[in-house]
Design a protein around this motif. Structure first.
Motif, PDB file in Angstrom:
ATOM      1  N   ARG A  31       0.831  -1.204   0.000  1.00 23.90           N
ATOM      2  CA  ARG A  31       0.000   0.000   0.000  1.00 23.90           C
ATOM      3  C   ARG A  31       0.863   1.251   0.000  1.00 23.90           C
ATOM      4  O   ARG A  31       0.522   2.237  -0.662  1.00 23.90           O
ATOM      5  N   GLN A  32       2.024   1.223   0.680  1.00 23.99           N
ATOM      6  CA  GLN A  32       2.924   2.384   0.625  1.00 23.99           C
ATOM      7  C   GLN A  32       3.420   2.598  -0.805  1.00 23.99           C
ATOM      8  O   GLN A  32       3.532   3.737  -1.256  1.00 23.99           O
ATOM      9  N   SER A  33       3.703   1.539  -1.504  1.00 21.83           N
ATOM     10  CA  SER A  33       4.150   1.646  -2.892  1.00 21.83           C
ATOM     11  C   SER A  33       3.047   2.233  -3.769  1.00 21.83           C
ATOM     12  O   SER A  33       3.310   3.094  -4.622  1.00 21.83           O
ATOM     13  N   ALA A  34       1.823   1.778  -3.558  1.00 21.55           N
ATOM     14  CA  ALA A  34       0.706   2.305  -4.342  1.00 21.55           C
ATOM     15  C   ALA A  34       0.501   3.793  -4.078  1.00 21.55           C
ATOM     16  O   ALA A  34       0.284   4.572  -5.007  1.00 21.55           O
ATOM     17  N   TYR A  35       0.596   4.185  -2.804  1.00 12.82           N
ATOM     18  CA  TYR A  35       0.431   5.602  -2.487  1.00 12.82           C
ATOM     19  C   TYR A  35       1.563   6.442  -3.068  1.00 12.82           C
ATOM     20  O   TYR A  35       1.333   7.568  -3.529  1.00 12.82           O
ATOM     21  N   ALA A  36       2.778   5.919  -3.075  1.00 17.15           N
ATOM     22  CA  ALA A  36       3.893   6.642  -3.691  1.00 17.15           C
ATOM     23  C   ALA A  36       3.645   6.811  -5.187  1.00 17.15           C
ATOM     24  O   ALA A  36       3.897   7.885  -5.755  1.00 17.15           O
ATOM     25  N   THR A  37       3.141   5.784  -5.824  1.00 19.23           N
ATOM     26  CA  THR A  37       2.838   5.852  -7.258  1.00 19.23           C
ATOM     27  C   THR A  37       1.718   6.851  -7.523  1.00 19.23           C
ATOM     28  O   THR A  37       1.771   7.616  -8.493  1.00 19.23           O
ATOM     29  N   MET A  38       0.718   6.863  -6.638  1.00 19.12           N
ATOM     30  CA  MET A  38      -0.350   7.853  -6.804  1.00 19.12           C
ATOM     31  C   MET A  38       0.188   9.263  -6.622  1.00 19.12           C
ATOM     32  O   MET A  38      -0.197  10.178  -7.361  1.00 19.12           O
TER      33      MET A  38
END
Length: 150
Positions: A31-38
């Motif tokens: 989820r941290q990776s997804a938020y960074a991508t967002m």
């Protein structure tokens, strides 16, 4: 037809098994990776709105936001994932796990806003993108304000 049904049932069973085996630390990392991508995608759109507008770049970034918004990321908020470390310590507040209706409302608004942004980006209309982009940012802010530790 029976083969398709069998394959669908098998895929569902494997997905459920895989979900049950996800480690809390991995869920936090994902989820941290997804938020960074967002965040990167939001920055790309923002820079296009403030500078030379490139429809294709905005559409790419908006499509990434839409995909993540509709990916089922809620399943990465496993019990116990309000504490711990992914890439860094999690910043999700425990209230996220106890205020399901409010979290669900914000998540639904984010999904809708991300879908609307992707539609606006596909038109190439910078003014429509700016409006839709503001709506996405507003949903992000409402979740951060209530459920993300500083």
């Amino acid at each position: 037809m029976k083969t398709k049904i069998l394959l669908a049932a098998l895929a569902t069973a494997l997905t459920a098994t895989a979900h049950a085996q996800v480690k809390v630390e991995d869920a936090i990392k994902w989820r941290q990776s997804a938020y960074a991508t967002m965040g990167w995608s939001m920055a790309r759109i923002d820079s296009n709105l403030k500078g030379t507008y490139n429809k294709e770049e905005v559409l790419k970034a908006a499509t990434v936001l839409q995909a993540i918004a509709n990916s089922g990321m809620g399943s990465l908020y496993l019990p116990g994932s309000d504490k711990g470390k992914g890439w860094v310590d999690t910043r999700v507040k425990p209230a996220f796990f106890t205020e399901g209706a409010k979290v669900g409302k914000i998540a639904g608004e984010f999904n809708q806003a991300a879908n609307d942004l992707a539609k606006a980006a596909a038109t190439g209309d910078a003014a429509a993108v700016k409006t839709a982009f503001g709506a996405v940012g507003g949903t992000c802010k409402s979740c951060h304000d209530d459920y993300r530790a500083k």
